[in-house]
Design a protein around this motif. Structure first.
Motif, short mmCIF file in Angstrom:
data_model
loop_
_atom_site.label_atom_id
_atom_site.label_comp_id
_atom_site.label_asym_id
_atom_site.label_seq_id
_atom_site.Cartn_x
_atom_site.Cartn_y
_atom_site.Cartn_z
N GLY A 360 0.57 -1.16 -0.31
CA GLY A 360 -0.02 -0.58 -0.20
C GLY A 360 0.84 1.26 -0.03
N ALA A 361 0.41 2.99 0.29
CA ALA A 361 0.75 3.79 -0.62
C ALA A 361 1.67 3.94 0.66
CB ALA A 361 0.26 4.62 -0.55
N ASN A 362 1.50 3.28 2.02
CA ASN A 362 1.60 3.20 3.60
C ASN A 362 2.99 2.94 4.02
OD1 ASN A 362 -0.08 1.51 3.10
ND2 ASN A 362 -0.25 1.20 5.63
N SER A 363 3.67 1.76 2.80
CA SER A 363 4.60 1.13 2.81
C SER A 363 5.93 1.76 1.99
CB SER A 363 4.36 0.01 2.66
OG SER A 363 3.91 -0.51 2.18
N ALA A 364 5.20 2.64 1.85
CA ALA A 364 6.66 3.64 0.04
C ALA A 364 7.78 4.44 1.40
CB ALA A 364 5.52 4.45 0.30
N LEU A 365 9.29 3.81 1.28
CA LEU A 365 10.47 3.93 1.72
C LEU A 365 10.46 5.74 1.44
CD1 LEU A 365 12.65 1.68 1.52
CD2 LEU A 365 10.37 1.93 2.73
N GLU A 366 10.41 6.16 -0.11
CA GLU A 366 9.78 7.69 -0.51
C GLU A 366 10.04 7.63 -1.68
OE1 GLU A 366 13.66 9.77 -1.16
OE2 GLU A 366 15.23 7.58 -1.05
N VAL A 367 9.04 8.45 -2.03
CA VAL A 367 9.16 9.04 -3.04
C VAL A 367 9.32 10.34 -4.43
CG1 VAL A 367 6.90 9.81 -4.66
CG2 VAL A 367 6.45 8.98 -2.47
N LEU A 368 10.13 9.19 -5.14
CA LEU A 368 11.29 10.26 -6.13
C LEU A 368 10.06 11.15 -7.49
CD1 LEU A 368 13.92 7.72 -6.87
CD2 LEU A 368 13.58 9.33 -5.54
N LEU A 369 10.61 12.12 -7.13
CA LEU A 369 9.74 13.19 -8.42
C LEU A 369 11.20 13.44 -9.63
CD1 LEU A 369 8.12 15.30 -6.70
CD2 LEU A 369 6.90 13.30 -7.09
N LEU A 370 10.09 13.08 -10.41
CA LEU A 370 11.45 12.69 -12.05
C LEU A 370 11.02 14.02 -13.11
CD1 LEU A 370 12.09 8.65 -12.20
CD2 LEU A 370 13.49 10.64 -10.77
N LYS A 371 11.75 14.43 -13.83
CA LYS A 371 11.38 14.97 -14.73
C LYS A 371 12.51 14.83 -16.18
CE LYS A 371 10.19 19.02 -15.77
NZ LYS A 371 10.59 21.24 -15.36
N SER A 372 12.36 14.14 -16.81
CA SER A 372 13.03 14.46 -18.26
C SER A 372 12.55 15.16 -19.53
CB SER A 372 12.79 13.11 -19.00
OG SER A 372 13.86 12.42 -19.58
N ASP A 373 13.48 15.26 -20.77
CA ASP A 373 12.91 15.73 -21.87
C ASP A 373 12.76 14.75 -22.96
OD1 ASP A 373 13.57 18.58 -20.89
OD2 ASP A 373 15.56 18.18 -21.19
N GLN A 374 12.82 13.75 -22.22
CA GLN A 374 12.88 12.33 -22.88
C GLN A 374 11.88 11.60 -22.89
OE1 GLN A 374 15.44 11.77 -25.69
NE2 GLN A 374 16.40 14.25 -24.61
N SER A 375 11.10 10.98 -23.63
CA SER A 375 9.51 10.05 -23.71
C SER A 375 10.43 8.26 -23.01
CB SER A 375 8.97 9.71 -25.44
OG SER A 375 9.86 9.48 -25.79
N SER A 376 11.53 8.19 -23.23
CA SER A 376 12.06 7.03 -22.52
C SER A 376 12.03 7.15 -20.88
CB SER A 376 13.62 7.17 -23.01
OG SER A 376 14.20 8.05 -22.76
N LEU A 377 11.27 7.53 -20.48
CA LEU A 377 11.54 8.23 -19.43
C LEU A 377 10.24 6.80 -18.64
CD1 LEU A 377 11.14 9.08 -16.30
CD2 LEU A 377 9.78 10.77 -16.86
N SER A 378 9.27 6.21 -19.26
CA SER A 378 8.19 5.39 -18.85
C SER A 378 8.67 4.12 -19.33
CB SER A 378 7.16 4.93 -20.16
OG SER A 378 6.38 4.54 -19.62
N GLU A 379 9.94 3.93 -20.00
CA GLU A 379 10.47 2.59 -20.26
C GLU A 379 11.47 2.20 -18.90
OE1 GLU A 379 10.63 0.34 -22.29
OE2 GLU A 379 7.91 1.35 -22.53
N LEU A 380 11.85 3.35 -19.12
CA LEU A 380 13.32 3.33 -17.86
C LEU A 380 12.62 3.39 -16.07
CD1 LEU A 380 15.24 6.17 -17.08
CD2 LEU A 380 14.34 5.31 -15.17
N VAL A 381 11.27 3.79 -15.80
CA VAL A 381 9.99 3.49 -14.58
C VAL A 381 9.75 2.11 -15.02
CG1 VAL A 381 8.36 3.69 -13.80
CG2 VAL A 381 9.76 5.97 -14.33
N LYS A 382 9.15 1.51 -15.94
CA LYS A 382 9.35 0.13 -15.63
C LYS A 382 10.96 -0.64 -15.66
CE LYS A 382 6.14 0.66 -19.98
NZ LYS A 382 5.48 0.10 -21.67
N ASN A 383 11.71 -0.21 -15.83
CA ASN A 383 12.35 -0.74 -15.42
C ASN A 383 12.71 -1.08 -14.00
OD1 ASN A 383 13.11 -3.06 -18.05
ND2 ASN A 383 13.34 -1.01 -18.44
N TYR A 384 12.17 -0.66 -12.72
CA TYR A 384 12.49 -0.28 -11.76
C TYR A 384 13.64 -1.62 -10.80
CZ TYR A 384 11.52 0.14 -6.20
OH TYR A 384 11.74 0.37 -5.09
N ASP A 385 13.23 -2.41 -10.89
CA ASP A 385 14.55 -3.85 -9.83
C ASP A 385 16.12 -3.08 -11.26
OD1 ASP A 385 13.08 -4.64 -8.88
OD2 ASP A 385 12.79 -5.85 -9.94
#
Length: 392
Positions: A360-385
């Motif tokens: 659940g959201a209550n077990s988050a360790l931290e939240v990162l806010l990201l911003k990019s000029d590239q559409s590849s941000l989505s692919e980067l996020v998908k590869n969390y591990d």
């Protein structure tokens, strides 16, 4: 000086508190937790529950406040609507907020008004669930929780009782909804919209991302903009607009979760909340588009009519750092690719503190806010591990 009660003083409420002070308001925070960070920056605070309708009404009356408001909280959104109506202040109809905050009432409203909806049943007793007449898999969840807490995907009848017990633990009213699972054609859509005078004026939809290796039901990120084509997005937007028109919500931020069904290509509204989304979605959308929900809302209260101009040339997201096991946090390692996109970090757990599995959201360790000029941000996020390592 105008006075405002902000219901909630946790970290997610801090942007609202700060902005209200910037606009010249005298801010009174309401939260029963003494160490809530918002209390420290408010002009005044009261240690009462945000869901105590009578206590908040009395406080608002005694302090002669002009506005009662919250941010990212379903229970407090109803309190704000209730108190505003009782005291004749500007606010949303309590019935509309109640429907948007209770998953059972929400599904019933969809059914009665011709929306697509998953078959569902609401239960208050575990003995009744074994006879549920629904096709598996089903989703079992509290009718009144947020942050994806207490939710289970159940594949067969034998697991219903355990899922019901978990959901009940997270329900204030001890009611549980069981509904058929909607298989999405694309990523689940998630975002916020702004409503003024009962009409949506601005809407921002992104893609939810889930980690099936930990919990496939709790999103760990939303990336903006959505990768879904505009024709499909427009279908979702029209359904949200029709819902807002019928339910009677008047103004403010709303949070949207929706899916396009893989098998019939129809839009299903999963949730439309009477508040902005959690996990700092408000800030992510501002980073992505320059649209400021708080400015838009306070402009209404201050009787201003200024249309904000967008500057959508970026990609943005929040990314929840989470763990796949319990333990004591030893280290968080981020890849260089992630680090160079971080514009803000919202820590919840410190090194040496206890860590919970991401349920659940209550077990988050931290939240990162990201911003990019590239559409590849989505692919980067998908590869969390690949980019984030949590040692505990």
């Amino acid at each position: 000086m105008k006075k405002i009660i902000v219901l909630g003083a946790m970290q997610m409420h801090v942007p609202l508190i700060k902005y209200a002070k910037e606009r010249g308001y005298y801010v009174i925070t309401v939260d029963y937790l003494l160490d809530a960070p918002g209390h420290k920056i408010a002009d005044e605070y009261s240690l009462i529950s945000t869901t105590d309708l009578e206590a908040v009404t009395c406080l608002a009356r005694d302090k002669n406040v002009d506005i009662v408001m919250t941010f990212n909280s379903d229970p407090a959104a109803y309190t704000a609507a209730y108190v505003s109506k009782v005291l004749g202040l500007k606010g949303n109809p309590p019935k509309a907020v109640e429907i948007m905050s209770d998953k059972g009432l929400f599904r019933k409203f969809l059914y009665e008004n011709g929306f697509n909806y998953p078959k569902y049943k609401v239960f208050s007793c575990s003995d009744e669930i074994l006879s549920v007449d629904l096709d598996f898999p089903v989703i079992v969840k509290p009718v009144d929780s947020s942050g994806s807490k207490g939710i289970t995907k159940v594949k067969d009848r034998s697991s219903l009782s355990k899922a019901f017990k978990l959901a009940s633990e997270f329900s204030r009213c001890k009611k549980v909804i069981i509904e058929e699972f909607i298989e999405p054609k694309y990523n689940q859509l998630h975002g916020d919209a702004f409503v003024n005078n009962g009409k949506i004026t601005d809407i921002f939809l992104g893609d939810h991302h889930f980690n099936p290796n930990v919990n496939g039901l709790v999103p760990y990120s939303t990336t903006f903009p959505s990768c879904i084509n505009q024709e499909e997005l427009s279908k979702v937007e029209r359904e949200v607009e029709r819902f807002i028109d019928l339910v009677g919500f008047i103004y403010g931020g709303i949070n949207i979760e929706a899916r396009i069904n893989k098998f019939n290509n129809k839009v299903y509204l999963i949730e439309v909340g009477a508040r902005n989304g959690g996990n700092f979605t408000y800030e992510v959308i501002k980073n992505y588009s320059n649209f400021d929900f708080l400015k838009a809302l306070f402009d209404i209260y201050d009787n201003k009519n200024e249309k904000q101009k967008y500057l959508i040339d970026k990609y943005a997201s929040y990314l929840i750092v989470h763990s796949d096991k319990t333990g004591i946090l030893k280290k968080i390692e981020l890849s260089d690719e992630i680090r160079k996109l971080i514009i803000d970090r919202k820590p919840y757990v410190k090194i040496g503190e206890e860590v919970s599995i991401f349920n659940g959201a209550n077990s988050a360790l931290e939240v990162l806010l990201l911003k990019s000029d590239q559409s590849s941000l989505s692919e980067l996020v998908k590869n969390y591990d690949k980019h984030i390592s949590v040692e505990c």
